[in-house]
Scaffold this active site. Sequence first.
Site, PDB file in Angstrom:
ATOM      1  CG  ASP A  25       0.162 -11.105  17.346  1.00  0.00           C
ATOM      2  OD1 ASP A  25       1.213 -11.019  16.654  1.00  0.00           O
ATOM      3  OD2 ASP A  25      -0.605 -10.140  17.527  1.00  0.00           O
ATOM      4  CG  ASP A  98      -1.410   3.292   1.942  1.00  0.00           C
ATOM      5  OD1 ASP A  98      -2.230   3.849   1.197  1.00  0.00           O
ATOM      6  OD2 ASP A  98      -0.685   2.339   1.588  1.00  0.00           O
ATOM      7  CG  ASP A 202      -5.663   2.684  -1.698  1.00  0.00           C
ATOM      8  OD1 ASP A 202      -4.734   1.946  -2.051  1.00  0.00           O
ATOM      9  OD2 ASP A 202      -6.851   2.311  -1.648  1.00  0.00           O
ATOM     10  CD  GLU A 264      -2.795   1.945  -6.026  1.00  0.00           C
ATOM     11  OE1 GLU A 264      -2.527   0.770  -6.251  1.00  0.00           O
ATOM     12  OE2 GLU A 264      -3.766   2.280  -5.306  1.00  0.00           O
ATOM     13  CG  HIS A 329       1.152  -3.269  -0.966  1.00  0.00           C
ATOM     14  ND1 HIS A 329       1.508  -2.071  -1.531  1.00  0.00           N
ATOM     15  CD2 HIS A 329      -0.190  -3.261  -0.903  1.00  0.00           C
ATOM     16  CE1 HIS A 329       0.419  -1.370  -1.786  1.00  0.00           C
ATOM     17  NE2 HIS A 329      -0.629  -2.067  -1.408  1.00  0.00           N
ATOM     18  CG  ASP A 330      -1.265  -3.748  -4.385  1.00  0.00           C
ATOM     19  OD1 ASP A 330      -1.714  -4.420  -3.444  1.00  0.00           O
ATOM     20  OD2 ASP A 330      -1.519  -2.528  -4.535  1.00  0.00           O
TER      21      ASP A 330
HETATM   22  C1  GLC Z   1      -4.681  -0.230  -3.713  1.00  0.00           C
HETATM   23  C2  GLC Z   1      -3.844  -0.961  -2.706  1.00  0.00           C
HETATM   24  C3  GLC Z   1      -4.300  -2.384  -2.642  1.00  0.00           C
HETATM   25  C4  GLC Z   1      -5.750  -2.390  -2.198  1.00  0.00           C
HETATM   26  C5  GLC Z   1      -6.616  -1.481  -3.054  1.00  0.00           C
HETATM   27  C6  GLC Z   1      -7.928  -1.185  -2.391  1.00  0.00           C
HETATM   28  O1  GLC Z   1      -4.525  -0.720  -4.993  1.00  0.00           O
HETATM   29  O2  GLC Z   1      -2.488  -0.843  -3.024  1.00  0.00           O
HETATM   30  O3  GLC Z   1      -3.504  -3.163  -1.806  1.00  0.00           O
HETATM   31  O4  GLC Z   1      -6.254  -3.692  -2.259  1.00  0.00           O
HETATM   32  O5  GLC Z   1      -6.015  -0.246  -3.314  1.00  0.00           O
HETATM   33  O6  GLC Z   1      -7.756  -0.292  -1.321  1.00  0.00           O
HETATM   34 CA    CA Z   2       2.502  -9.057  16.784  1.00  0.00          CA
END
Ligand code: GLC
Ligand code: CA
Length: 559
Positions: A25, A98, A202, A264, A329-330
């Site tokens: 998918d 997370d 987060d 974070e 990832h950011d």
């Molecule tokens: C944190 C995450 C990010 C997300 C944001 C809002 O910074 O790492 O990917 O967009 O929080 O949850």
């Molecule tokens: Ca999949």
Amino acid sequence: MEKKWWQEAVVYQIYCKSFLDTNGDGIGDLKGVLQKLDYIKELGANCIWFNPLYVSPQVDNGYDIADYKNIDPAYGTLDDFKKVLEEAHKRGIRILMDMVLNHTSDEHKWFTESRKSKDNKYRDYYIWRPGKNGKEPNNWGNYFFERNGSAWEYDGRTDEYYLHQYSYKMPDLNWECEALREEMYSMMRWWLDMGVDGFRLDVINILKKPAGLPDSKAVPTLTNTKNGYIVDRTTTANVEGIHELLKEINRNVFSKYDIMTVGEISTLKGMETLPFFAQDSHEIDTVFVFGVANRDEVPASPKKIKEFQALLLSMAKRNAWVTQFLNNHDQPRQVSRFGNDTEHRERSAKTLATMIHTLVGTPFIYQGEEIGMTNVCYPSINDYNDRYTVGRYDALTKNGMSPEKALAKLRPISRDNARSPFQWNDRENAGFTSGKPWIKVGDRYKEINAEKDLSSPDSIYKYYKDLISLRKTHPAIVDGLTEFVDFENENVISYTRTTSRETLLVIANFSDKTVEFDIGNELASFKWKTLLANYSDTAAVPEKTEWRPWESAVYSLEF
Ligand code: GLC
Ligand code: CA
């Protein structure tokens, strides 16, 4: 400080959506993760941090949660997750979830109830305010620059606005509400009782809102403003009461388990971060201090990186355990941002890793980093999926920047650089999916992929493996004192790590040129043995004084 398991851990971050798709998918899934647990084990990582896997409309790829106690159907089922947990544990790999506590999706039941009426049981779970003179309650902007730019969305049903510091589809929760707090505590305990080993928290420093929700007084700039609404964390983050709140969460949840919590904290830059994770504050175990890794900072020179490392070191000396990372990832890919992703891709990827894996703190590897994946460079803004990139593009062009310029500015810092599909092999879609990937595959997959790295004896992957095994055989990497060597040097990052039983010496040339490096008389009077180097013929110090582009080595003192 009594040693905790997470101080010796090496964490591998999985962005499931882009990891491996098993049903065609185009979206990565937990069955894909299951297939690759041995790949992670083989690398030597012993902990996984999953980006959000919960049920979500995927407005912000899962950070918009609609149900905290279930898995998004695109990723699989709760049973699939339990299977991953069990199989990971069998391999000695722990799992961090997370945990997004600041906001939910607007499709979460609490919010669909909350917006119904002012006397709804869930009204107080979110932050509702009447308008001011027919406008939003204050001038705060939303981080994604959506709609008119405001962090407030009007809801005609009750003639009030709700706060959303991110998307209007991600309303902020009200942590002043005791029922909400209790609900969150029991939800977190539910995951921990199931056996998960901790949380990545987060945006943990914005849970508490400033009393009275005052206007931001920040100076509007091209990049923080849309229509006069300002994104300004100095007003909205780290406000009075945040530490009491975190201590309460710790008392009610974290302190009851042998877990790792990593917060974070994106806007604090210096020692003011310390209270969040100093061991005796009983809040969170460790944090991500962004420093040079913050994508909005100018790409850092070796000198700046060293200064940042010196800051982390002074935190560590004050009994606060730190983390080591240069991307996630950011953020853009670290080899593209701090290394050289063309001529010296392999060498620079290895050198960056050498620093991350031999300095004090728990190292984090973001999926694909271990094979030196690079930034993507999509031709059109329409190829980008990330709301932050798209929203910012809109704000920049509205503020008068040309579309070409805006795209050129955003390309190197877009969060999608990290989110393109994992490159498993050189076949169609890089082996990520047999269908159409949810986001475009990076165009260098024929050259950069895991299959290739696994079969080559001196690949980046193999080097990571060696580095990680050094951590397991040389306690000085986890416990040693750190002393920088020639701190003022413009190109080379060098330091020793020392315990009563061993001394390691690391030398890393963070530049594209050959440079001279002198370790000084005292260190030169010892005999050093090479443990690891990223050129096959790196000689031992003190004889070696010339360092080739991105050359690095780890030595140990011979007694
Ligand atoms: C944190 C995450 C990010 C997300 C944001 C809002 O910074 O790492 O990917 O967009 O929080 O949850
Ligand atoms: Ca999949």
